[in-house]
Write a protein that holds these residues in place. Structure first.
Motif, PDB file in Angstrom:
ATOM      1  N   ASP A   1       0.814  -1.218   0.000  1.00 15.91           N
ATOM      2  CA  ASP A   1       0.000   0.000   0.000  1.00 15.91           C
ATOM      3  C   ASP A   1       0.848   1.270   0.000  1.00 15.91           C
ATOM      4  N   GLY A   2       2.189   1.113  -0.059  1.00 12.99           N
ATOM      5  CA  GLY A   2       3.067   2.266  -0.161  1.00 12.99           C
ATOM      6  C   GLY A   2       3.396   2.943   1.151  1.00 12.99           C
ATOM      7  N   THR A   3       2.889   2.445   2.280  1.00 14.99           N
ATOM      8  CA  THR A   3       3.211   3.061   3.562  1.00 14.99           C
ATOM      9  C   THR A   3       4.664   2.789   3.929  1.00 14.99           C
ATOM     10  N   SER A   4       5.236   3.681   4.733  1.00  6.92           N
ATOM     11  CA  SER A   4       6.645   3.560   5.135  1.00  6.92           C
ATOM     12  C   SER A   4       6.734   2.901   6.501  1.00  6.92           C
ATOM     13  N   LYS A   5       7.066   1.648   6.505  1.00  8.47           N
ATOM     14  CA  LYS A   5       7.262   0.892   7.730  1.00  8.47           C
ATOM     15  C   LYS A   5       8.682   0.350   7.742  1.00  8.47           C
ATOM     16  N   ALA A   6       9.274   0.270   8.924  1.00  5.62           N
ATOM     17  CA  ALA A   6      10.641  -0.236   9.046  1.00  5.62           C
ATOM     18  C   ALA A   6      10.759  -1.040  10.329  1.00  5.62           C
ATOM     19  N   VAL A   7      11.889  -1.717  10.472  1.00  2.00           N
ATOM     20  CA  VAL A   7      12.152  -2.525  11.655  1.00  2.00           C
ATOM     21  C   VAL A   7      13.656  -2.509  11.898  1.00  2.00           C
ATOM     22  N   LEU A   8      14.058  -2.671  13.147  1.00  4.76           N
ATOM     23  CA  LEU A   8      15.480  -2.729  13.467  1.00  4.76           C
ATOM     24  C   LEU A   8      16.001  -4.130  13.202  1.00  4.76           C
ATOM     25  N   VAL A   9      17.057  -4.217  12.394  1.00  7.24           N
ATOM     26  CA  VAL A   9      17.600  -5.496  11.949  1.00  7.24           C
ATOM     27  C   VAL A   9      19.118  -5.487  12.144  1.00  7.24           C
ATOM     28  N   PRO A  10      19.704  -6.579  12.664  1.00  7.95           N
ATOM     29  CA  PRO A  10      21.163  -6.649  12.765  1.00  7.95           C
ATOM     30  C   PRO A  10      21.780  -6.669  11.361  1.00  7.95           C
ATOM     31  N   CYS A  11      22.627  -5.695  11.077  1.00  8.60           N
ATOM     32  CA  CYS A  11      23.266  -5.581   9.763  1.00  8.60           C
ATOM     33  C   CYS A  11      24.754  -5.334   9.946  1.00  8.60           C
ATOM     34  N   HIS A  12      25.575  -6.021   9.186  1.00 11.22           N
ATOM     35  CA  HIS A  12      27.017  -5.813   9.301  1.00 11.22           C
ATOM     36  C   HIS A  12      27.375  -4.436   8.763  1.00 11.22           C
ATOM     37  N   PRO A  13      28.252  -3.699   9.448  1.00  8.62           N
ATOM     38  CA  PRO A  13      28.571  -2.329   9.018  1.00  8.62           C
ATOM     39  C   PRO A  13      29.394  -2.240   7.742  1.00  8.62           C
ATOM     40  N   ASP A  14      30.139  -3.309   7.402  1.00 12.16           N
ATOM     41  CA  ASP A  14      30.897  -3.282   6.151  1.00 12.16           C
ATOM     42  C   ASP A  14      29.981  -3.718   5.006  1.00 12.16           C
ATOM     43  N   GLN A  15      29.877  -2.902   3.981  1.00 14.37           N
ATOM     44  CA  GLN A  15      28.934  -3.186   2.900  1.00 14.37           C
ATOM     45  C   GLN A  15      29.274  -4.456   2.126  1.00 14.37           C
ATOM     46  N   ARG A  16      30.550  -4.835   2.101  1.00 14.08           N
ATOM     47  CA  ARG A  16      30.898  -6.091   1.414  1.00 14.08           C
ATOM     48  C   ARG A  16      30.438  -7.295   2.236  1.00 14.08           C
ATOM     49  N   VAL A  17      30.643  -7.241   3.540  1.00  5.98           N
ATOM     50  CA  VAL A  17      30.142  -8.329   4.391  1.00  5.98           C
ATOM     51  C   VAL A  17      28.616  -8.337   4.360  1.00  5.98           C
ATOM     52  N   ARG A  18      28.033  -7.161   4.301  1.00  7.54           N
ATOM     53  CA  ARG A  18      26.566  -7.064   4.218  1.00  7.54           C
ATOM     54  C   ARG A  18      26.044  -7.741   2.952  1.00  7.54           C
ATOM     55  N   ARG A  19      26.802  -7.651   1.867  1.00  9.04           N
ATOM     56  CA  ARG A  19      26.405  -8.356   0.632  1.00  9.04           C
ATOM     57  C   ARG A  19      26.278  -9.860   0.902  1.00  9.04           C
ATOM     58  N   LEU A  20      27.260 -10.400   1.615  1.00 14.73           N
ATOM     59  CA  LEU A  20      27.251 -11.829   1.916  1.00 14.73           C
ATOM     60  C   LEU A  20      26.117 -12.175   2.878  1.00 14.73           C
ATOM     61  N   GLN A  21      25.869 -11.286   3.831  1.00  9.98           N
ATOM     62  CA  GLN A  21      24.761 -11.500   4.758  1.00  9.98           C
ATOM     63  C   GLN A  21      23.427 -11.515   4.014  1.00  9.98           C
ATOM     64  N   LEU A  22      23.273 -10.615   3.080  1.00  7.83           N
ATOM     65  CA  LEU A  22      22.049 -10.559   2.277  1.00  7.83           C
ATOM     66  C   LEU A  22      21.861 -11.853   1.496  1.00  7.83           C
ATOM     67  N   GLN A  23      22.955 -12.389   0.941  1.00  8.93           N
ATOM     68  CA  GLN A  23      22.875 -13.633   0.178  1.00  8.93           C
ATOM     69  C   GLN A  23      22.397 -14.790   1.053  1.00  8.93           C
ATOM     70  N   SER A  24      22.987 -14.930   2.235  1.00 10.31           N
ATOM     71  CA  SER A  24      22.701 -16.094   3.078  1.00 10.31           C
ATOM     72  C   SER A  24      21.426 -15.952   3.885  1.00 10.31           C
ATOM     73  N   ARG A  25      21.000 -14.730   4.169  1.00 14.04           N
ATOM     74  CA  ARG A  25      19.841 -14.529   5.036  1.00 14.04           C
ATOM     75  C   ARG A  25      18.597 -14.133   4.237  1.00 14.04           C
ATOM     76  N   GLU A  26      18.523 -12.898   3.791  1.00 12.07           N
ATOM     77  CA  GLU A  26      17.310 -12.422   3.124  1.00 12.07           C
ATOM     78  C   GLU A  26      17.025 -13.177   1.823  1.00 12.07           C
ATOM     79  N   LEU A  27      18.060 -13.354   1.000  1.00 10.96           N
ATOM     80  CA  LEU A  27      17.816 -13.950  -0.319  1.00 10.96           C
ATOM     81  C   LEU A  27      17.574 -15.456  -0.236  1.00 10.96           C
TER      82      LEU A  27
END
Length: 741
Positions: free
Chosen positions: A556-582
């Motif tokens: 519906d286009g509303t702006s909702k968010a949540v606090l999520v543990p994310c690695h501060p290095d964007q390259r490590v975050r890429r790997l986290q995205l692969q193994s977790r969200e994707l």
């Protein structure tokens, strides 16, 4: 299940945030995926794949990297079949090209090869040496286990086990050479071969081609993460010649200095050694290596096993020692002061040096990557020359409900049997909903350990079974009326679950921080001028990720968010995205949502937003979890198609919800009016005319009148009641509004 509008229901603290790990309003713009319409998808995909053909055409240039085109199309978009269709069209035009098509598993390779043959291609699925023979008689290679061990030593399987031509022109052959099922499949001149992705990293490829098409992710197999015992690294080498005493002593002295520096939390690159010195030490290690076993194809298996056994332990140490020195040499040559590719770890009071590297690419042919989750940064780090990236994202045809106030960690799901029971009740509810609607099936996904815990809760015993046998049993056995799957390779590419109407994802895959950072060290470690931003462990050695505000993509286009543990290095975050969200995205897409002919149902049992999966409703755990009475009714209707609503009837019909008559009686005494309302509203609303309400009395001695609910689907309710409970002395249906417990 009651779904509540989150804009009205989410409670907040004085700062306006949700009072717990839940969703909150966000000031950031709501994310919106640029979805391609179904009408345009086929044309866009065709244009992308045809363009890839031109981009990857041989140019005559010597390129040390692998020319690569990436097509990131949604699972179910049809990219794999279209790639085969285009190959068939080229074949009709007389194109002389040999193509290897890599897929995650042999089963998928065989399925794709069958489709390719139907399109007119001369196609064949290649079975690995360890794969079972099609007729069930043993493996494809009679010496598959020995070959696997030799592969780990970097030995040529062909030369050592199959056929070796001597200088005088004679050939030494394996005793099984003529009838070998593995080798026979390469005898024909098939132009299109379909094989598992694991072939990409083998040291001795059996097939040659002009183009490789890789379906789904494959980069993990090119990471090398090995542990070197600090004690073994500093101990004398067993095979140095007596004349090399001085070199041996210098090697051990340098090894001790490296270990001492690491234990002092100092950099071994501060030691007085140049890059050339480290290379000499690396070469010296190989000089102390036991000679390669003189394997020859005509030798018997027992003798070959003996030769391999002698070489394996020494080779394992030497190759890892050499890799350690090579890592230091590379870092020193790059002018670095510290190295990210080595780290000291402690296991059971023993010290190890972890060496993290990339494996070399053994295949240099042009490559077309068909992977919805392909990451250009990861592939580039592996020395792939990414020449073009095409994105074709399709909107899932699904009603998506996501839990917003619980993460459902792997630990909580494994330790808490009560939490698993709550999920069982959710699964039962969705199975019943499916049976009354599409009757197409429900898929449940989680980590493999969590899936196994559910099976063991249900009384399945896996003692004496191999992990492969356990996996096969869980994949082939329905539990609580649903099919089960887990994150990872099993959830890649499969069409097995495409007809299911509902998918429930419990929790998520979450690699430890150390594992993610190890992958990042192997991929990007020691990049000059661009060090990794790694987390610092706390006083007890644990690394905790900071939490970031991550937005949901709401339909519906509303702006909702949540606090999520994310690695501060964007390259490590890429790997986290692969193994977790994707990984979650891939499991959800086993239902092939983009091309579904009706709106399917997705329940995400974790509050982490999933890219490309717009959420229709956010719900709390309290809203998602069935109330106890609803769960009991669901169990009764699933098992018998009916349930008596007395204490005895609830205990008989839903023993997992009410373990005794007294438990049911105590529950029913609480809030009688609210229980009546529950039955008349939430439950009846879901099933409407398919449910009949009745009052009955069984013919048994001392039986009392009891209220009952029956799943009639238009059938005679009294006949159903008698089928469930035997003869009745009284039976009457009542209107929903008049039904009372």
């Amino acid at each position: 299940m009651t779904i509540t509008d989150t804009k009205r229901s989410i409670s907040r603290d004085v700062a306006g945030r949700f009072t717990g790990q839940g969703a909150f309003d966000s000031d950031a713009p709501a994310p919106a995926t640029n979805f391609t319409s179904l009408e345009d998808a086929d044309l866009d995909l065709r244009e992308a794949l045809e363009a890839a053909d031109e981009i990857l055409a041989p140019s005559g240039q010597d390129n040390t990297k692998v020319p690569t085109v990436v097509c990131r199309a949604s699972p179910g978009a049809g990219k794999s079949r279209l790639a085969r269709l285009l190959l068939a069209e080229k074949e009709k035009r007389g194109t002389d090209q040999h193509v290897s098509f890599h897929l995650p598993t042999l089963a998928l390779a065989e399925e794709a090869a069958l489709d390719a043959r139907a399109l007119g291609l001369d196609a064949q699925a290649i079975r690995g040496r360890s794969a079972p023979h099609p007729d069930g008689r043993g493996r494809m290679c009679a010496r598959a286990e020995l070959v696997e061990r030799a592969n780990r030593l970097g030995l040529s399987a062909q030369q050592s086990f199959c056929r070796r031509e001597e200088n005088d022109g004679t050939a030494k052959l394996c005793p099984h050479f003529e009838e070998c099922a593995y080798l026979t499949q390469f005898n024909n001149m098939t132009k299109y071969r379909f094989l598992a992705t694991s072939y990409l990293s083998l040291p001795d490829p059996a097939e040659k081609c002009d183009l490789r098409i890789v379906d789904e992710t494959f980069w993990q197999q090119f990471l090398s993460i090995q542990d070197v015992s600090a004690a073994a690294f500093t101990n004398p080498r067993a095979r140095f010649h007596a004349a090399m005493v001085r070199q041996h002593a210098s090697l051990l002295d340098a090894a001790r200095q490296v270990v001492a520096a690491l234990m002092d939390n100092a950099s071994p690159l501060s030691l007085p050694f140049s890059s050339e010195d480290y290379l000499r030490l690396r070469d010296l290690e190989w000089m102390g290596k036991a000679p390669c076993p003189d394997l020859s194809p005509e030798q018997n298996e027992a003798y070959q096993a003996k030769l391999l056994g002698k070489a394996e332990q020494n080779h394992r140490h030497v190759s890892r020692f050499a890799a350690l020195w090579g890592t230091l040499a590379d870092a020193k040559a790059a002018g670095l002061c510290t190295t990210e590719r080595l780290k000291l770890i402690v296991e059971d009071d023993a010290f190890f040096i972890r060496v993290l590297r990339r494996k070399p690419l053994r295949h240099k042919e042009p490559m077309l990557v068909l992977d919805a989750d392909a990451d250009v940064g990861i592939l580039s780090a592996l020395e792939y020359d990414i020449r073009k990236v095409h994105d074709v994202m399709l909107r899932p045809n699904a009603l998506v409900t996501q839990l917003h106030d619980r993460r459902m960690t792997n630990g909580s799901l494994l330790k808490n049997s009560g939490l698993r029971e709550s999920w069982r009740r959710i699964i039962a509810r969705e199975v019943l909903n499916d049976r009354l609607d599409k009757n197409a099936g429900v898929l449940v996904g989680a980590t493999r350990k969590v899936v196994r815990a559910f099976f063991e809760d249900a009384g399945h015993c896996f003692d004496g079974m191999s992990e492969t046998e356990v996996s096969r049993f869980m994949l082939d056995t329905k539990l609580h009326g649903a099919q089960w799957l887990w994150f990872g390779g099993r959830a890649l590419g499969s069409n097995r679950y495409q007809n299911c109407s509902t998918v429930i994802v419990i929790g998520r895959e979450e690699l430890p921080v150390s594992a993610l950072e190890d992958q990042a060290r192997a991929l990007w470690g020691d990049t000059p001028g661009n060090r990794l931003n790694l987390l610092t462990p706390d006083s007890i050695g644990q690394s905790r990720m900071p939490e970031e505000s991550v937005p949901y993509e709401m339909t519906d286009g509303t702006s909702k968010a949540v606090l999520v543990p994310c690695h501060p290095d964007q390259r490590v975050r890429r790997l986290q995205l692969q193994s977790r969200e994707l990984s979650t995205h891939q499991l959800i897409e086993r239902l092939r949502l983009a091309r579904a002919k009706y709106t399917k149902k997705v329940i995400i049992g974790c509050n982490i937003p999933i890219p490309g999966i717009p959420v229709d409703r956010l719900v709390s755990w309290q809203e998602l979890e069935p109330n106890r009475l609803d769960a009991a009714i669901t169990d009764g209707l699933l098992t018998r198609g009916a349930i008596r609503m007395s204490p005895q009837g609830l205990a008989d019909g839903a023993p997992r919800v009410f373990s005794s008559v007294e438990a049911a009686r105590t529950f029913l005494k609480r809030g009688k009016t609210s229980l009546d309302i529950c039955v008349q509203t939430s439950f009846a609303t879901r099933f409407k005319s398919r449910v009949s309400f009745a009052r009955l009395k069984r013919a048994a001695k001392y039986a009392k009148p009891e209220p009952a609910i029956l799943l009639t689907n238009g059938a005679n309710p009294q006949a159903l009641a008698e089928t469930a409970w035997g003869n009745l002395s009284r039976f009457e249906t009542v209107a929903q509004s008049e039904f009372r417990l």
